[in-house]
Design a protein around this motif. Structure first.
Motif, PDB file in Angstrom:
ATOM      1  N   ARG A   1      10.706 -11.336  -9.276  1.00 29.26           N
ATOM      2  CA  ARG A   1       9.367 -11.350  -9.893  1.00 29.26           C
ATOM      3  C   ARG A   1       8.269 -11.391  -8.818  1.00 29.26           C
ATOM      4  NH1 ARG A   1       6.048 -15.129 -10.949  1.00 29.26           N
ATOM      5  NH2 ARG A   1       7.526 -16.765 -10.436  1.00 29.26           N
ATOM      6  N   GLU A   2       8.461 -12.272  -7.826  1.00 32.28           N
ATOM      7  CA  GLU A   2       7.478 -12.338  -6.728  1.00 32.28           C
ATOM      8  C   GLU A   2       7.419 -11.016  -5.963  1.00 32.28           C
ATOM      9  OE1 GLU A   2       7.237 -16.359  -4.247  1.00 32.28           O
ATOM     10  OE2 GLU A   2       9.261 -15.881  -4.958  1.00 32.28           O
ATOM     11  N   TRP A   3       8.591 -10.446  -5.779  1.00 26.54           N
ATOM     12  CA  TRP A   3       8.688  -9.157  -5.074  1.00 26.54           C
ATOM     13  C   TRP A   3       7.807  -8.117  -5.773  1.00 26.54           C
ATOM     14  CZ3 TRP A   3      10.447  -7.031  -0.673  1.00 26.54           C
ATOM     15  CH2 TRP A   3      10.739  -5.670  -0.635  1.00 26.54           C
ATOM     16  N   ALA A   4       7.945  -8.056  -7.101  1.00 27.18           N
ATOM     17  CA  ALA A   4       7.167  -7.073  -7.870  1.00 27.18           C
ATOM     18  C   ALA A   4       5.670  -7.313  -7.671  1.00 27.18           C
ATOM     19  CB  ALA A   4       7.550  -7.151  -9.347  1.00 27.18           C
ATOM     20  N   GLU A   5       5.276  -8.591  -7.613  1.00 22.94           N
ATOM     21  CA  GLU A   5       3.848  -8.895  -7.403  1.00 22.94           C
ATOM     22  C   GLU A   5       3.378  -8.398  -6.026  1.00 22.94           C
ATOM     23  OE1 GLU A   5       3.595 -13.112  -8.053  1.00 22.94           O
ATOM     24  OE2 GLU A   5       4.093 -12.865 -10.184  1.00 22.94           O
ATOM     25  N   TRP A   6       4.214  -8.623  -5.006  1.00 20.02           N
ATOM     26  CA  TRP A   6       3.849  -8.173  -3.653  1.00 20.02           C
ATOM     27  C   TRP A   6       3.678  -6.660  -3.605  1.00 20.02           C
ATOM     28  CZ3 TRP A   6       7.855 -10.784   0.140  1.00 20.02           C
ATOM     29  CH2 TRP A   6       7.741 -12.182   0.043  1.00 20.02           C
ATOM     30  N   ILE A   7       4.627  -5.967  -4.244  1.00 18.35           N
ATOM     31  CA  ILE A   7       4.589  -4.498  -4.175  1.00 18.35           C
ATOM     32  C   ILE A   7       3.323  -4.000  -4.874  1.00 18.35           C
ATOM     33  CG2 ILE A   7       5.821  -2.334  -4.687  1.00 18.35           C
ATOM     34  CD1 ILE A   7       7.291  -4.513  -2.819  1.00 18.35           C
ATOM     35  N   THR A   8       3.024  -4.628  -6.014  1.00 19.94           N
ATOM     36  CA  THR A   8       1.817  -4.230  -6.738  1.00 19.94           C
ATOM     37  C   THR A   8       0.600  -4.431  -5.849  1.00 19.94           C
ATOM     38  OG1 THR A   8       2.949  -4.988  -8.704  1.00 19.94           O
ATOM     39  CG2 THR A   8       0.595  -4.558  -8.931  1.00 19.94           C
ATOM     40  N   GLN A   9       0.559  -5.575  -5.184  1.00 21.80           N
ATOM     41  CA  GLN A   9      -0.567  -5.881  -4.292  1.00 21.80           C
ATOM     42  C   GLN A   9      -0.642  -4.880  -3.126  1.00 21.80           C
ATOM     43  OE1 GLN A   9      -2.590  -9.198  -3.735  1.00 21.80           O
ATOM     44  NE2 GLN A   9      -3.627  -7.740  -2.389  1.00 21.80           N
ATOM     45  N   ALA A  10       0.519  -4.641  -2.501  1.00 20.50           N
ATOM     46  CA  ALA A  10       0.524  -3.780  -1.304  1.00 20.50           C
ATOM     47  C   ALA A  10       0.169  -2.336  -1.648  1.00 20.50           C
ATOM     48  CB  ALA A  10       1.888  -3.839  -0.619  1.00 20.50           C
ATOM     49  N   THR A  11       0.404  -1.944  -2.890  1.00 22.40           N
ATOM     50  CA  THR A  11       0.120  -0.549  -3.244  1.00 22.40           C
ATOM     51  C   THR A  11      -1.242  -0.381  -3.940  1.00 22.40           C
ATOM     52  OG1 THR A  11       1.494  -0.878  -5.206  1.00 22.40           O
ATOM     53  CG2 THR A  11       2.513   0.258  -3.370  1.00 22.40           C
ATOM     54  N   LEU A  12      -2.019  -1.470  -4.047  1.00 27.34           N
ATOM     55  CA  LEU A  12      -3.399  -1.343  -4.554  1.00 27.34           C
ATOM     56  C   LEU A  12      -4.182  -0.452  -3.602  1.00 27.34           C
ATOM     57  CD1 LEU A  12      -4.488  -4.994  -5.491  1.00 27.34           C
ATOM     58  CD2 LEU A  12      -4.003  -3.085  -7.046  1.00 27.34           C
ATOM     59  N   LEU A  13      -5.085   0.290  -4.141  1.00 30.57           N
ATOM     60  CA  LEU A  13      -5.827   1.213  -3.278  1.00 30.57           C
ATOM     61  C   LEU A  13      -6.523   0.500  -2.126  1.00 30.57           C
ATOM     62  CD1 LEU A  13      -7.394   3.983  -5.477  1.00 30.57           C
ATOM     63  CD2 LEU A  13      -5.726   4.183  -3.627  1.00 30.57           C
ATOM     64  N   SER A  14      -7.109  -0.674  -2.412  1.00 28.45           N
ATOM     65  CA  SER A  14      -7.841  -1.392  -1.371  1.00 28.45           C
ATOM     66  C   SER A  14      -6.880  -1.801  -0.245  1.00 28.45           C
ATOM     67  CB  SER A  14      -8.512  -2.628  -1.954  1.00 28.45           C
ATOM     68  OG  SER A  14      -7.547  -3.399  -2.623  1.00 28.45           O
ATOM     69  N   ASP A  15      -5.684  -2.277  -0.614  1.00 24.76           N
ATOM     70  CA  ASP A  15      -4.712  -2.670   0.410  1.00 24.76           C
ATOM     71  C   ASP A  15      -4.136  -1.456   1.121  1.00 24.76           C
ATOM     72  OD1 ASP A  15      -4.721  -5.276  -1.266  1.00 24.76           O
ATOM     73  OD2 ASP A  15      -3.649  -5.735   0.593  1.00 24.76           O
ATOM     74  N   GLN A  16      -3.993  -0.360   0.374  1.00 25.74           N
ATOM     75  CA  GLN A  16      -3.497   0.876   0.972  1.00 25.74           C
ATOM     76  C   GLN A  16      -4.423   1.387   2.071  1.00 25.74           C
ATOM     77  OE1 GLN A  16      -0.944   3.258   0.848  1.00 25.74           O
ATOM     78  NE2 GLN A  16       0.025   1.317   0.326  1.00 25.74           N
ATOM     79  N   ALA A  17      -5.712   1.197   1.861  1.00 26.37           N
ATOM     80  CA  ALA A  17      -6.664   1.662   2.863  1.00 26.37           C
ATOM     81  C   ALA A  17      -6.505   0.855   4.149  1.00 26.37           C
ATOM     82  CB  ALA A  17      -8.085   1.536   2.321  1.00 26.37           C
ATOM     83  N   ARG A  18      -6.236  -0.457   3.985  1.00 22.32           N
ATOM     84  CA  ARG A  18      -6.053  -1.318   5.170  1.00 22.32           C
ATOM     85  C   ARG A  18      -4.682  -1.109   5.805  1.00 22.32           C
ATOM     86  NH1 ARG A  18      -9.107  -5.215   2.535  1.00 22.32           N
ATOM     87  NH2 ARG A  18      -7.307  -5.912   1.337  1.00 22.32           N
ATOM     88  N   THR A  19      -3.654  -1.054   4.964  1.00 24.20           N
ATOM     89  CA  THR A  19      -2.277  -0.942   5.466  1.00 24.20           C
ATOM     90  C   THR A  19      -1.531   0.141   4.680  1.00 24.20           C
ATOM     91  OG1 THR A  19      -1.683  -2.719   3.941  1.00 24.20           O
ATOM     92  CG2 THR A  19      -1.898  -3.332   6.242  1.00 24.20           C
ATOM     93  N   PRO A  20      -1.569   1.372   5.141  1.00 20.50           N
ATOM     94  CA  PRO A  20      -0.851   2.441   4.443  1.00 20.50           C
ATOM     95  C   PRO A  20       0.651   2.159   4.316  1.00 20.50           C
ATOM     96  CG  PRO A  20      -2.224   3.321   6.218  1.00 20.50           C
ATOM     97  CD  PRO A  20      -2.306   1.836   6.314  1.00 20.50           C
ATOM     98  N   LYS A  21       1.197   1.341   5.231  1.00 21.23           N
ATOM     99  CA  LYS A  21       2.605   0.966   5.092  1.00 21.23           C
ATOM    100  C   LYS A  21       2.775  -0.479   5.512  1.00 21.23           C
ATOM    101  CE  LYS A  21       7.311   1.902   6.656  1.00 21.23           C
ATOM    102  NZ  LYS A  21       8.248   2.860   7.236  1.00 21.23           N
ATOM    103  N   VAL A  22       3.452  -1.237   4.671  1.00 28.60           N
ATOM    104  CA  VAL A  22       3.843  -2.582   5.087  1.00 28.60           C
ATOM    105  C   VAL A  22       5.305  -2.770   4.679  1.00 28.60           C
ATOM    106  CG1 VAL A  22       2.750  -3.572   3.009  1.00 28.60           C
ATOM    107  CG2 VAL A  22       3.334  -5.060   4.901  1.00 28.60           C
ATOM    108  N   VAL A  23       6.081  -3.294   5.607  1.00 33.53           N
ATOM    109  CA  VAL A  23       7.509  -3.474   5.316  1.00 33.53           C
ATOM    110  C   VAL A  23       7.717  -4.923   4.882  1.00 33.53           C
ATOM    111  CG1 VAL A  23       9.863  -3.261   6.184  1.00 33.53           C
ATOM    112  CG2 VAL A  23       8.084  -1.694   6.990  1.00 33.53           C
ATOM    113  N   LEU A  24       8.097  -5.083   3.644  1.00 40.26           N
ATOM    114  CA  LEU A  24       8.300  -6.434   3.105  1.00 40.26           C
ATOM    115  C   LEU A  24       9.784  -6.728   3.053  1.00 40.26           C
ATOM    116  CD1 LEU A  24       5.543  -6.298   0.375  1.00 40.26           C
ATOM    117  CD2 LEU A  24       5.509  -7.504   2.576  1.00 40.26           C
ATOM    118  N   SER A  25      10.106  -7.994   3.202  1.00 43.45           N
ATOM    119  CA  SER A  25      11.528  -8.311   3.298  1.00 43.45           C
ATOM    120  C   SER A  25      11.926  -9.474   2.419  1.00 43.45           C
ATOM    121  CB  SER A  25      11.903  -8.606   4.746  1.00 43.45           C
ATOM    122  OG  SER A  25      11.378  -9.851   5.160  1.00 43.45           O
TER     123      SER A  25
END
Ligand SMILES: C=C(O[C@@H]1C=C(C(=O)O)C=C[C@H]1O)C(=O)O
Ligand SMILES: [Mg+2]
Length: 432
Positions: A172-196
């Motif tokens: 569940r937390e993972w899904a929240e992170w992915i949603t956050q990381a793929t938000l347009l605003s976050d995408q502009a800052r970090t086009p790729k982030v590797v989460l583990s």
């Protein structure tokens, strides 16, 4: 027992003023370096084998010299051009984050004894390092290491044990992170982030890291195989498909390995999966961001760098996109420059590096330690480091597995979670 010529050399040194690095080697009858290593009682113990079917195996025990910061490491070429010290060890993923007990942010060891096994022949080397030390104390330590040597054991099976698994983050937390990381605003800052994710497999029975590594590597043929044990309850092992870099003099080999799909037992379906992977925009983006970053970072360090066409790396349970990179380095470039430039790569961190690290520090609550770090062998002539993924930390009450996935625009939480599962499938099949 070492040949008498070796013991005579050591005795003779007691009346001389040896300096710098001295290496004495002799052939030994050892067929399986991992079984030799497992028999030894001295720590640290470590194992390193590069990728490729002709790669040499290295097993080391004890410590003749320790380097805990790569800028401290400046091994000179030896005067006779033959023997220079070889250090084995690694770096944590994030030097600023809290790491694992016993590992540290950087730890490269010149082993007291190093077993080298190549094409069925084994040579044992004794390393001595005299700079700034008491000569007799160094010779005593070398003789004690020889006296403590034990013969190799026979291969042993993994003792079956029950595990209870705990994942951090949860799905569940993972899904929240992915949603956050793929938000347009976050995408502009970090086009790729590797989460583990950390998967802790708790067990009441001890697991021998060397027995586990021995079985694991048989499932992961075309990979780098490594193990580092600094204390009885601090071992790190793994079978990684990814090269951070290999440097032979001024020639550098690196690669962008990113983008993943599963495999299929049916060859036609497997080939279709590979073709889909190569054509898939999300997976291509994951890979593209890695090679663009590596090439940009190599530009100031090299005369030229070239990028090969994308290829597919087939592992047992999954396949990746890989693009090989080759560069001719400027002669002043040292491993510390390469490490600062290439580690951590966007394959395990993200891009831009600082923004991705910030995202990771803010969200991940587990300690990555040496997971997604770099490990391998450093020497004046040849250095080779793998990206420390597909790995496990073995401690007193648990085997802890680590897996990450590159999150870019188009990443879907459930699919990325499945990718994490596929990345631990080999070692899970052994632990059951
Ligand atoms: C981060 C890991 O693997 C990396 C991530 C990949 C991806 O997301 O497609 C592929 C290979 C590695 O660069 C891991 O295995 O833990
Ligand atoms: Mg991926």
């Amino acid at each position: 027992m070492p040949p008498s010529a070796i013991t005579r050399r050591l005795s003779a040194m007691r009346t001389q003023t040896p300096s710098g690095f001295v290496r004495l080697g002799w052939p030994v009858m050892v067929e399986r370096p991992l079984e030799w290593l497992r028999a030894q009682s001295v720590l640290p113990r470590f194992y390193w084998r590069s990728r490729g079917k002709d790669a040499c195996e290295h097993a080391g025990i004890g410590c003749a010299h320790l380097v805990t910061a790569t800028h401290e490491w400046e091994p000179a070429a030896s005067p006779d051009g033959v023997e220079t010290p070889r250090y084995f060890g690694g770096l944590a993923f994030d030097a600023e984050a809290l790491g694992w007990p016993g590992f540290g942010a950087c730890r490269f060891v010149l082993p007291r004894l190093e077993l080298e096994h190549r094409a069925g022949r084994a040579v044992l080397y004794l390393n001595l390092y005299f700079d700034g030390r008491d000569r007799d104390a160094e010779l005593d330590a070398a003789e004690a290491a020889l006296n403590a040597l034990r013969p190799a054991l026979s291969p042993a099976p993994l003792t079956p044990t029950g595990f209870t698994r705990h994942d951090r983050p949860s799905a569940r937390e993972w899904a929240e992170w992915i949603t956050q990381a793929t938000l347009l605003s976050d995408q502009a800052r970090t086009p790729k982030v590797v989460l583990s994710r950390e998967s802790r497999l708790a067990t009441a029975q001890p697991v021998d890291p060397w027995i586990l590594l021995n079985q694991w590597r048989q499932l992961a043929g075309d990979c780098f195989h490594f193990g580092f044990q600094f204390a009885p309850e601090a071992a790190f092992i793994g079978c990684s498909p990814e090269r951070l870099y290999r440097r032979e003099g001024t020639r550098l080999l690196s690669e962008a390995l990113a983008g993943t799909s599963r495999r299929d037992g049916d060859p036609a379906r497997d080939a279709a999966l590979a073709a889909e992977l190569l054509a898939d925009p999300k997976n291509r983006r994951e890979n593209q961001l890695v090679h663009a970053d590596i090439l940009a970072r190599l530009a100031p360090l090299s005369h030229h760098a070239s990028l090969a066409e994308p290829g597919i790396v087939k592992l047992r349970a999954l396949q990746h996109i890989r693009r090989d990179i080759e560069a001719e380095l400027h002669p002043w470039v040292r491993d510390r420059h390469l490490l600062a430039a290439l580690h951590p790569t966007p394959a395990v961190g993200g891009t831009p590096r600082d923004a991705a690290l910030k995202f990771i520090r803010r969200h991940e609550s587990h300690r990555r330690g040496w997971y997604a770090g770099a490990c391998g062998m450093l020497s004046h002539e040849t250095t080779e480091l793998t990206v420390a993924i597909r790995c496990a930390r073995v401690t007193a009450g648990a085997v802890t597995l680590y897996a990450g996935a590159g999150i870019v625009i188009g990443s879907v939480p459930a699919a990325e979670w499945d990718e994490l599962e596929a990345k631990i499938a080999d070692v899970m099949s052994l632990l059951g």
